[in-house]
Write a protein that holds these residues in place. Sequence first.
Motif, mmCIF file in Angstrom:
data_model
loop_
_atom_site.group_PDB
_atom_site.id
_atom_site.type_symbol
_atom_site.label_atom_id
_atom_site.label_comp_id
_atom_site.label_asym_id
_atom_site.label_seq_id
_atom_site.Cartn_x
_atom_site.Cartn_y
_atom_site.Cartn_z
ATOM 1 N N ILE A 212 -1.342 1.212 9.318
ATOM 2 C CA ILE A 212 0.020 1.750 9.319
ATOM 3 C C ILE A 212 0.339 2.371 7.965
ATOM 4 O O ILE A 212 0.933 3.458 7.890
ATOM 5 C CB ILE A 212 1.029 0.641 9.664
ATOM 6 N N SER A 213 -0.057 1.718 6.887
ATOM 7 C CA SER A 213 0.283 2.217 5.546
ATOM 8 C C SER A 213 -0.441 3.512 5.217
ATOM 9 O O SER A 213 0.150 4.434 4.649
ATOM 10 C CB SER A 213 -0.038 1.145 4.501
ATOM 11 N N VAL A 214 -1.724 3.613 5.559
ATOM 12 C CA VAL A 214 -2.463 4.833 5.236
ATOM 13 C C VAL A 214 -2.086 5.977 6.173
ATOM 14 O O VAL A 214 -2.404 7.145 5.896
ATOM 15 C CB VAL A 214 -3.990 4.587 5.287
ATOM 16 N N SER A 215 -1.426 5.655 7.277
ATOM 17 C CA SER A 215 -1.008 6.703 8.212
ATOM 18 C C SER A 215 0.374 7.241 7.897
ATOM 19 O O SER A 215 0.677 8.397 8.237
ATOM 20 C CB SER A 215 -1.030 6.165 9.655
ATOM 21 N N THR A 216 1.224 6.428 7.271
ATOM 22 C CA THR A 216 2.605 6.839 7.030
ATOM 23 C C THR A 216 2.885 7.223 5.580
ATOM 24 O O THR A 216 3.592 8.190 5.309
ATOM 25 C CB THR A 216 3.561 5.707 7.440
ATOM 26 N N HIS A 217 2.360 6.429 4.620
ATOM 27 C CA HIS A 217 2.566 6.665 3.177
ATOM 28 C C HIS A 217 4.013 6.448 2.734
ATOM 29 O O HIS A 217 4.319 6.638 1.562
ATOM 30 C CB HIS A 217 2.127 8.074 2.763
ATOM 31 N N LYS A 218 4.912 6.086 3.643
ATOM 32 C CA LYS A 218 6.323 5.881 3.297
ATOM 33 C C LYS A 218 6.741 4.481 3.728
ATOM 34 O O LYS A 218 6.494 4.069 4.865
ATOM 35 C CB LYS A 218 7.221 6.913 3.996
ATOM 36 N N GLN A 219 7.414 3.759 2.810
ATOM 37 C CA GLN A 219 7.781 2.384 3.104
ATOM 38 C C GLN A 219 8.751 2.286 4.277
ATOM 39 O O GLN A 219 8.601 1.416 5.130
ATOM 40 C CB GLN A 219 8.405 1.733 1.860
ATOM 41 N N GLU A 220 9.752 3.159 4.311
ATOM 42 C CA GLU A 220 10.743 3.076 5.380
ATOM 43 C C GLU A 220 10.112 3.288 6.749
ATOM 44 O O GLU A 220 10.376 2.549 7.704
ATOM 45 C CB GLU A 220 11.853 4.113 5.163
ATOM 46 N N VAL A 221 9.259 4.300 6.852
ATOM 47 C CA VAL A 221 8.589 4.572 8.130
ATOM 48 C C VAL A 221 7.608 3.467 8.464
ATOM 49 O O VAL A 221 7.483 3.034 9.619
ATOM 50 C CB VAL A 221 7.878 5.939 8.067
ATOM 51 N N ALA A 222 6.902 2.975 7.450
ATOM 52 C CA ALA A 222 5.908 1.933 7.683
ATOM 53 C C ALA A 222 6.546 0.651 8.186
ATOM 54 O O ALA A 222 5.989 -0.032 9.057
ATOM 55 C CB ALA A 222 5.139 1.664 6.391
ATOM 56 N N ILE A 223 7.722 0.300 7.662
ATOM 57 C CA ILE A 223 8.408 -0.907 8.117
ATOM 58 C C ILE A 223 8.776 -0.789 9.588
ATOM 59 O O ILE A 223 8.632 -1.738 10.364
ATOM 60 C CB ILE A 223 9.659 -1.159 7.245
ATOM 61 N N GLN A 224 9.271 0.375 9.991
ATOM 62 C CA GLN A 224 9.629 0.576 11.390
ATOM 63 C C GLN A 224 8.409 0.432 12.303
ATOM 64 O O GLN A 224 8.474 -0.218 13.345
ATOM 65 C CB GLN A 224 10.266 1.945 11.570
ATOM 66 N N PHE A 225 7.302 1.034 11.907
ATOM 67 C CA PHE A 225 6.083 0.915 12.706
ATOM 68 C C PHE A 225 5.585 -0.524 12.721
ATOM 69 O O PHE A 225 5.082 -1.010 13.750
ATOM 70 C CB PHE A 225 4.995 1.848 12.155
ATOM 71 N N ALA A 226 5.684 -1.208 11.586
ATOM 72 C CA ALA A 226 5.237 -2.602 11.518
ATOM 73 C C ALA A 226 6.040 -3.490 12.460
ATOM 74 O O ALA A 226 5.491 -4.378 13.116
ATOM 75 C CB ALA A 226 5.344 -3.118 10.085
ATOM 76 N N LEU A 227 7.342 -3.250 12.539
ATOM 77 C CA LEU A 227 8.179 -4.040 13.437
ATOM 78 C C LEU A 227 7.878 -3.749 14.905
ATOM 79 O O LEU A 227 7.775 -4.654 15.730
ATOM 80 C CB LEU A 227 9.656 -3.769 13.152
ATOM 81 N N MET B 271 -4.351 -3.920 10.752
ATOM 82 C CA MET B 271 -3.234 -3.219 11.389
ATOM 83 C C MET B 271 -2.227 -2.744 10.349
ATOM 84 O O MET B 271 -1.753 -1.600 10.392
ATOM 85 C CB MET B 271 -2.548 -4.138 12.402
ATOM 86 N N GLY B 272 -1.891 -3.621 9.400
ATOM 87 C CA GLY B 272 -0.966 -3.237 8.336
ATOM 88 C C GLY B 272 -1.524 -2.132 7.462
ATOM 89 O O GLY B 272 -0.798 -1.213 7.057
ATOM 90 N N LEU B 273 -2.818 -2.197 7.160
ATOM 91 C CA LEU B 273 -3.447 -1.164 6.341
ATOM 92 C C LEU B 273 -3.471 0.173 7.071
ATOM 93 O O LEU B 273 -3.231 1.233 6.474
ATOM 94 C CB LEU B 273 -4.862 -1.601 5.975
ATOM 95 N N ILE C 274 0.833 -1.203 0.000
ATOM 96 C CA ILE C 274 0.000 0.000 0.000
ATOM 97 C C ILE C 274 0.871 1.258 0.000
ATOM 98 O O ILE C 274 0.590 2.237 -0.724
ATOM 99 C CB ILE C 274 -0.947 -0.005 1.205
ATOM 100 N N CYS C 275 1.962 1.230 0.771
ATOM 101 C CA CYS C 275 2.856 2.390 0.778
ATOM 102 C C CYS C 275 3.505 2.593 -0.585
ATOM 103 O O CYS C 275 3.740 3.735 -1.009
ATOM 104 C CB CYS C 275 3.926 2.210 1.855
ATOM 105 N N ARG C 276 3.826 1.498 -1.266
ATOM 106 C CA ARG C 276 4.397 1.633 -2.602
ATOM 107 C C ARG C 276 3.404 2.270 -3.561
ATOM 108 O O ARG C 276 3.776 3.032 -4.462
ATOM 109 C CB ARG C 276 4.831 0.260 -3.108
ATOM 110 N N GLU C 277 2.117 1.974 -3.362
ATOM 111 C CA GLU C 277 1.078 2.615 -4.186
ATOM 112 C C GLU C 277 1.061 4.123 -3.953
ATOM 113 O O GLU C 277 0.907 4.908 -4.898
ATOM 114 C CB GLU C 277 -0.285 2.014 -3.851
ATOM 115 N N TRP C 278 1.230 4.529 -2.693
ATOM 116 C CA TRP C 278 1.246 5.955 -2.397
ATOM 117 C C TRP C 278 2.482 6.621 -2.992
ATOM 118 O O TRP C 278 2.397 7.723 -3.569
ATOM 119 C CB TRP C 278 1.227 6.178 -0.882
ATOM 120 N N GLU C 279 3.626 5.972 -2.871
ATOM 121 C CA GLU C 279 4.860 6.587 -3.359
ATOM 122 C C GLU C 279 4.874 6.706 -4.876
ATOM 123 O O GLU C 279 5.421 7.663 -5.428
ATOM 124 C CB GLU C 279 6.057 5.760 -2.878
ATOM 125 N N LYS C 280 4.285 5.746 -5.578
ATOM 126 C CA LYS C 280 4.263 5.789 -7.037
ATOM 127 C C LYS C 280 3.147 6.668 -7.593
ATOM 128 O O LYS C 280 3.135 6.980 -8.786
ATOM 129 C CB LYS C 280 4.111 4.377 -7.599
#
Length: 372
Positions: free
Chosen positions: A277-292, A273-275, A199-205
């Motif tokens: 995080i993705s709609v709240s961050t929009h960035k893969q790097e930040v989303a990965i940190q929150f996911a972990l 939960m993953g969704l 989802i974050c990749r969709e936002w970035e692209k």
Amino acid sequence: MRFFSRERAAAIFSKECKHILRDPFTLIIALLLPLAIVLILGNSIEFNIRSIKMAYYDADRTESSRMLIDTFGSSDYFKPYPIDNPDVGFDEILAERARAVLVVPPDFEREVLAGRTGNVQVMVDGADNSSIIAITNYMSTINTNAAVKILKMNTSASPLSFKSRYLFNPELNSRWFSVPGLSAVIIALVAIMLTTLTICREWEKGSMEMLLSTPATTLEIIVGKVLPYAILSFIGFILVFIVARTVFGVPFVGSYLTLTLATLLFILGYLAMGLFISVSTHKQEVAIQFALIVGLLPTVVLSGFVFPVEYMGGIYQAVSDVFPARFYIEITRDQFLKGSPITALWRQFAAIGAIAVVLLVACLTRFKRTLE
């Protein structure tokens, strides 16, 4: 315009499935990584400590002292070897060549046969706190067995005779306990990581903005985007189940329907939960940190997968109640080993369902704000 159109949701679902099939990285995480995790962790996690190296010094050198040492050696828990001097025992532990040292005094047999206490010195490496309790318990049991042999007593003649029987896991096999819990770790990994990254990749692209400009509603976008990863997560669970039954020989005495319902609810909660995080961050790097931090670490540490929840502090027990992994692991272990009916697990199901609903509502609310 209808609130939910199956045609539009199916179109988004079809597009997402094609994207997954064209992306080998996604397929590796979804299919190969679960197999690797269950095989590696299933073979490496061992709660039963065996083959403990134990140095011993026998100053008595009598039949009774030899019988005591032979009792330790005949078990699967200790591997005794002799040393020439009791002072060497400390050096053996310091050099980590031994985990325990047994010193038999010169008057051991005389004291025991006279009805007095045969004092034996035992030194245990206390630096590894995770195993010291197990080693002490093993020694206590072996000491009792050795006393019976030395005194040539008949256990049936004793006024009290305790016979232990371990229910549900008679061999105390660690894999029967740990492997069922791995399904929660794998589902959390696949559901959160794949959903968040995609989802974050969709936002970035910029493709997500194009999708939001279509007549598709929020619910249709969420269903179309999340459903493929729900299927992948369930496939990962099936792989874990097959490996648990065939490779590790874990029995399954419960209901397939009960376990499936619990798994679907658990997948729904972690996808939400993953969704979120993705709609709240929009960035893969930040989303990965929150996911972990938010998803994977609590699933491993606070779910009871490794550390029993009932022995944690009150604050940590309260925090673990927020994550559905705690309740899902209780259900999976129960269904594999005990087979309780679904009515006996209603609290766990209610907790997982309530957490999933809260996360879904949060996702819908957050997604609507994004649409605005």
